[in-house]
Design a protein around this motif. Structure first.
Motif, PDB file in Angstrom:
ATOM      1  N   GLU A   1       0.961  -1.390   0.019  1.00  0.00           N
ATOM      2  CA  GLU A   1      -0.269   0.052  -0.063  1.00  0.00           C
ATOM      3  C   GLU A   1       0.594   1.239  -0.257  1.00  0.00           C
ATOM      4  O   GLU A   1       1.822   1.467   0.801  1.00  0.00           O
ATOM      5  CB  GLU A   1      -0.874  -0.323   1.179  1.00  0.00           C
ATOM      6  CG  GLU A   1      -1.963  -1.001   1.242  1.00  0.00           C
ATOM      7  CD  GLU A   1      -2.414  -1.980   2.127  1.00  0.00           C
ATOM      8  OE1 GLU A   1      -1.393  -1.834   3.098  1.00  0.00           O
ATOM      9  OE2 GLU A   1      -2.703  -2.420   3.194  1.00  0.00           O
TER      10      GLU A   1
ATOM     11  N   ALA B   1      -2.354   2.700  -4.541  1.00  0.00           N
ATOM     12  CA  ALA B   1      -3.610   3.203  -3.536  1.00  0.00           C
ATOM     13  C   ALA B   1      -4.326   3.199  -2.920  1.00  0.00           C
ATOM     14  O   ALA B   1      -5.102   2.081  -2.989  1.00  0.00           O
ATOM     15  CB  ALA B   1      -4.073   3.869  -4.537  1.00  0.00           C
ATOM     16  N   MET B   2      -4.310   3.750  -1.538  1.00  0.00           N
ATOM     17  CA  MET B   2      -5.890   3.280  -1.199  1.00  0.00           C
ATOM     18  C   MET B   2      -6.580   4.378  -1.095  1.00  0.00           C
ATOM     19  O   MET B   2      -6.512   4.999  -1.421  1.00  0.00           O
ATOM     20  CB  MET B   2      -5.521   2.755   0.385  1.00  0.00           C
ATOM     21  CG  MET B   2      -4.500   2.043   0.842  1.00  0.00           C
ATOM     22  SD  MET B   2      -3.731   1.499   2.598  1.00  0.00           S
ATOM     23  CE  MET B   2      -2.866   3.064   3.014  1.00  0.00           C
ATOM     24  N   ASP B   3      -8.280   4.038  -0.854  1.00  0.00           N
ATOM     25  CA  ASP B   3      -8.778   4.695  -0.228  1.00  0.00           C
ATOM     26  C   ASP B   3      -9.624   4.601   0.976  1.00  0.00           C
ATOM     27  O   ASP B   3      -9.225   4.155   1.737  1.00  0.00           O
ATOM     28  CB  ASP B   3     -10.106   4.708  -1.409  1.00  0.00           C
ATOM     29  CG  ASP B   3     -10.912   3.976  -1.551  1.00  0.00           C
ATOM     30  OD1 ASP B   3     -10.602   2.835  -0.483  1.00  0.00           O
ATOM     31  OD2 ASP B   3     -11.660   2.825  -2.531  1.00  0.00           O
ATOM     32  N   ASP B   4     -10.706   5.606   1.674  1.00  0.00           N
ATOM     33  CA  ASP B   4     -10.977   4.723   2.818  1.00  0.00           C
ATOM     34  C   ASP B   4     -11.738   3.623   3.040  1.00  0.00           C
ATOM     35  O   ASP B   4     -11.572   3.338   4.299  1.00  0.00           O
ATOM     36  CB  ASP B   4     -12.632   5.612   3.142  1.00  0.00           C
ATOM     37  CG  ASP B   4     -12.193   6.761   2.703  1.00  0.00           C
ATOM     38  OD1 ASP B   4     -11.071   7.816   2.741  1.00  0.00           O
ATOM     39  OD2 ASP B   4     -13.213   8.128   3.253  1.00  0.00           O
ATOM     40  N   HIS B   5     -11.619   2.739   2.072  1.00  0.00           N
ATOM     41  CA  HIS B   5     -11.782   1.190   2.131  1.00  0.00           C
ATOM     42  C   HIS B   5     -10.934   0.143   2.033  1.00  0.00           C
ATOM     43  O   HIS B   5     -10.624  -0.077   2.188  1.00  0.00           O
ATOM     44  CB  HIS B   5     -12.780   0.571   1.439  1.00  0.00           C
ATOM     45  CG  HIS B   5     -14.510   1.854   2.237  1.00  0.00           C
ATOM     46  ND1 HIS B   5     -14.974   1.990   2.803  1.00  0.00           N
ATOM     47  CD2 HIS B   5     -15.005   2.874   1.010  1.00  0.00           C
ATOM     48  CE1 HIS B   5     -16.152   2.577   2.133  1.00  0.00           C
ATOM     49  NE2 HIS B   5     -15.697   3.000   1.403  1.00  0.00           N
TER      50      HIS B   5
ATOM     51  N   VAL C   1      -6.625  -0.675  -3.481  1.00  0.00           N
ATOM     52  CA  VAL C   1      -8.033  -0.614  -4.156  1.00  0.00           C
ATOM     53  C   VAL C   1      -7.841  -1.745  -4.832  1.00  0.00           C
ATOM     54  O   VAL C   1      -6.363  -1.943  -5.901  1.00  0.00           O
ATOM     55  CB  VAL C   1      -8.371   0.799  -4.678  1.00  0.00           C
ATOM     56  CG1 VAL C   1      -9.520   0.603  -5.634  1.00  0.00           C
ATOM     57  CG2 VAL C   1      -7.942   1.738  -4.006  1.00  0.00           C
TER      58      VAL C   1
ATOM     59  N   VAL D   1      -6.697   3.448   7.834  1.00  0.00           N
ATOM     60  CA  VAL D   1      -7.682   2.807   7.215  1.00  0.00           C
ATOM     61  C   VAL D   1      -8.303   1.359   7.132  1.00  0.00           C
ATOM     62  O   VAL D   1      -6.911   0.911   7.445  1.00  0.00           O
ATOM     63  CB  VAL D   1      -8.243   3.188   5.795  1.00  0.00           C
ATOM     64  CG1 VAL D   1      -8.112   5.189   5.530  1.00  0.00           C
ATOM     65  CG2 VAL D   1      -6.704   3.100   5.112  1.00  0.00           C
TER      66      VAL D   1
ATOM     67  N   SER E   1      -7.141  16.974   4.668  1.00  0.00           N
ATOM     68  CA  SER E   1      -8.209  16.348   4.924  1.00  0.00           C
ATOM     69  C   SER E   1      -7.559  15.491   5.589  1.00  0.00           C
ATOM     70  O   SER E   1      -6.296  15.083   5.719  1.00  0.00           O
ATOM     71  CB  SER E   1      -8.347  16.192   3.396  1.00  0.00           C
ATOM     72  OG  SER E   1      -7.142  15.377   2.781  1.00  0.00           O
TER      73      SER E   1
ATOM     74  N   THR F   1      -7.814  10.826   6.843  1.00  0.00           N
ATOM     75  CA  THR F   1      -8.896  10.103   7.495  1.00  0.00           C
ATOM     76  C   THR F   1      -8.985  10.051   9.271  1.00  0.00           C
ATOM     77  O   THR F   1      -8.784  10.291   9.876  1.00  0.00           O
ATOM     78  CB  THR F   1      -7.661   8.537   7.729  1.00  0.00           C
ATOM     79  OG1 THR F   1      -6.362   8.309   7.967  1.00  0.00           O
ATOM     80  CG2 THR F   1      -7.369   8.935   5.757  1.00  0.00           C
TER      81      THR F   1
ATOM     82  N   THR G   1      -3.502  14.700   4.643  1.00  0.00           N
ATOM     83  CA  THR G   1      -2.760  15.687   3.606  1.00  0.00           C
ATOM     84  C   THR G   1      -2.910  16.876   3.366  1.00  0.00           C
ATOM     85  O   THR G   1      -3.907  17.506   4.549  1.00  0.00           O
ATOM     86  CB  THR G   1      -3.794  14.786   1.863  1.00  0.00           C
ATOM     87  OG1 THR G   1      -3.768  13.799   1.838  1.00  0.00           O
ATOM     88  CG2 THR G   1      -3.125  15.961   1.261  1.00  0.00           C
TER      89      THR G   1
END
Lengths: 458, 458
Positions: A158, A180-184, A187, A220, A356, A358, A369
């Motif tokens: 990640e 990349a990661m997102d909020d879940h 990816v 996350v 922003s 997490t 960020t």
């Protein structure tokens, strides 16, 4: 921005500046005089061992007037020291000749059985024979990389990823490709694309390194519905998964998630640790490996340390069998949840627009960020001068990314101090943003690449 | 030859045979079916990780009816467990939040100061900053090899040498060139010749690895008058010295020798350990490195284990500052001297003509050479069947030598048991020699090469 006054402050500021300029790369620039007479003797991998540029800063950041949101030290204040004192005393009196003697590199059998019970909480069915006890899960990481990676092999991880993992990967001259990661969490499409591109470039991928739960530093968690898909992608592409799970039992509402290992036992090497659920200073972690891998792991561990400390293993084993260790973890979780609440509400209240972050529901970390034009590494000495420390983002990437990111750890300070730290950081950020608006981004570019782990940044 | 009777003996013998045939190399022979689905994923170095063929035998050898002269486990019976129990209990009650927390990879400062006082006993003047605490000196060995050795680099070592060192060297794919010892240790002319030949062959030598005092497994000590010469040869040839000294304070008349490090501080990396002078199960050792090397050593150690266990370091530190640790070492020495006397007199009394052995004046080991026609590895299962175990010689060489050698450890069993073990071994040896005289040498050839260390063979 609130500033301390008096001569101590001047001294302090000078020290920060001096420390920042004292940082040097391990290999000197061409033509530069180097004082190390052994320079020509090192192995190629040693050139990749670079001291974290922020290491020296942390020495300053450990001063009591600085709120450190940088380190990942667990908060042990809730540990029952009197009970532990008595238990360990008894252990040495009753079983000292075993506790103080060499053991096997495989680990104490009773502890390996208990470890299987713990892993069962996340759906893992394992045989104690397939567990190898290590000197913290950092050693597990080091051993797994030793077993699998030749120089130039690729590890998918990640982005961002655990700084200590990047340090181990660099020590074995493996290259890291980030997904990349997102909020879940990780990816799946990103993983597919990264595998395809890496293969297309003719590179050999050895494994996916992933921290599915309460990610360090991302904060996350990999969504449950993505887990089977991630496992399947790795199967299809014939790569191993290395699942690192030190925080899995630290979900704030007591929630746990099925381990990747529980989905595909034969293709996942699982790393566990007592550092965050009991005591980091004992350095007791473990690797659960597919059976065929486990034998080699024991051999690698023998040549690394002969055996993990017997005393420490027996302390953990006795603690698990005599203490309400689940109740203790619940206490830790409540402690950390209170701090998570403090940091999230303070961030909401104080951070300027354009930032922003997490919102973790377990573990130790918030990943933030900042607006364009602010370089988090360049900002760090100014933050420390303003008596707040964090871990800047580039250390968590192997590829130079992360200059607009930073990690905030809420695990250690009191909620009060966390709020004060966030207030200070917001003020520093606002001046940086002012500067960037007025003069453009005049900060020096960060030096990229993986840095060495240190207990300050775990 | 005395033999046990009844069904247990039959079962026991069958088990020995089964274990011997179960040993397999890690890489299968071509065309042979292999069950490890991860076989194609391993790093090149993993192929060099071979389980000691005698490993499984040691599981049998640990049965109480077998006299084990194989293992190098220190005899801890003389440790003051009650005092230690109270001290460690106090430590956790008073200082638990530090003892159970992460520390630095460098090690606890107070302990590093105490380590400098200990090294002063052998003439070393060192600064605590240049000491790095490791998880046993095995980790020190592993880290030093990691820093200096690329695959194919050459390490010069005594022949025979410490099995754990050979394991670490193999893990980094370094090649070992052995130099002979005589009763006065490493032979300087042999070192000169080995360096010249290796260079002539176009190979790069990285360091001399040497155990000057009470050698494992050789049982000899480097003569004082040779020390400056060895140091000088390494200087002339521009190679580093790695001095491994776990037994230096275990000279039977309390004698110590000047460390090579005391002669040439800038060119010697020194490895020390508390495993033989206090407690092996704590896994506390150290590296004293030239200043320029030390910084990289800390970085390497961080990526290997983050930090050594804090608790264990504080236990050693408290023990050193509150206990008569020198008196305790004196007790250990007397204990080992009594055992050394027992083994030497028993060897003199029982061994057949044609056998020879070293006469240690410190440490744990006697190194023995048996008559032509006897293969010590082939003989081992027969010895274990006769209820005596030893470590066969080939494991202590990287080059296949040692089939007529074996190591006898006198550190652990009682003098009575040692005498009984030597009696049994002499009987086994005599039958082997009878067989060899009657049929020639029908023993299978030993498989050569370094083997992995294990706590059974340290």
């Amino acid at each position: 921005m609130e500033l301390p006054v008096g001569s101590d402050y001047v001294h302090f500021e000078a020290r920060v500046k001096r420390l920042m300029t004292e940082n040097r790369p391990v290999r000197p620039e061409p033509g530069r005089h180097n004082l190390d007479p052994h320079l020509d003797r090192y192995a190629a991998r040693t050139a990749g061992m670079t001291a974290s540029e922020i290491r020296a800063l942390f020495a300053v950041a450990s001063r009591p007037e600085v709120v450190s949101l940088a380190g990942g030290m667990p908060n042990l204040a809730a540990l029952p020291l009197d009970t532990l004192s008595a238990q360990v005393g008894e252990l040495i009196a009753e079983d000292g000749l075993v506790a103080l003697q060499y053991g096997s590199a495989h680990g104490v059998p009773a502890l390996r059985e208990q470890i299987c019970e713990i892993m069962a909480l996340e759906g893992i069915k394992a045989h104690p024979d397939d567990v190898v006890v290590t000197v913290g899960s950092q050693m597990g990481l080091d051993m797994v990389t030793r077993l699998f990676c030749d120089p130039g092999d690729v590890i998918i991880a990640e982005g961002p990823s655990y700084v200590g993992a990047l340090g181990s990967f660099a020590a074995y001259q493996a290259d890291v490709v980030h997904v990349a990661m997102d909020d879940h969490g990780l990816v799946p499409e990103g993983l597919r694309a990264a595998l395809a591109e890496t293969r297309k470039a003719g590179r050999l991928v050895k494994f996916l390194y992933t921290i599915p739960n309460f990610h360090n530093p991302g904060g996350v968690t990999l969504a449950v519905e993505r887990r089977a898909e991630i496992v399947e992608i790795c199967r299809e592409n014939d790569i191993l998964i290395v699942e690192d799970n030190p925080y899995g039992l630290l979900g704030f509402s007591g929630q746990t998630y099925p381990a990747l290992r529980s989905i595909d036992p034969d293709n996942v090497v699982y790393l566990g640790s007592f550092s965050k659920t009991f005591a980091s200073g004992l350095r007791v972690g473990w690797v659960l490996a597919p059976h065929a891998v486990r034998e080699k792991l024991v051999l690698a561990a023998e040549s690394a340390t002969l055996c993990p400390p017997t005393l420490n293993q027996l302390i953990v084993s006795r603690y698990l069998s005599t203490h309400d260790w689940m109740g203790q973890i619940k206490t830790f979780r409540e402690n950390y949840r209170e701090r998570r609440d403090a940091i999230l509400s303070a961030l909401e209240q104080h951070m300027p627009a354009g930032c922003s972050w997490t919102k973790p529901d377990g573990g130790f970390y918030v990943w933030m960020t900042v607006p364009e034009g602010v370089d988090t590494k360049a900002m760090l000495p100014r933050a420390v001068t303003a008596r707040v420390a964090y871990a800047s983002g580039t250390g968590f990437y192997a590829d130079g990314f992360g200059s607009r990111q930073l990690r905030l750890s809420y695990c250690y300070p009191t909620p009060e101090r966390i709020r004060e730290g966030v207030r200070r950081l917001a003020a520093v950020l606002e001046s940086e943003m002012d500067l960037a608006r007025t003069f453009g981004n005049a900060s020096p570019r960060s030096i990229s690449g993986p840095q060495n782990p240190s207990p300050d940044t775990v």
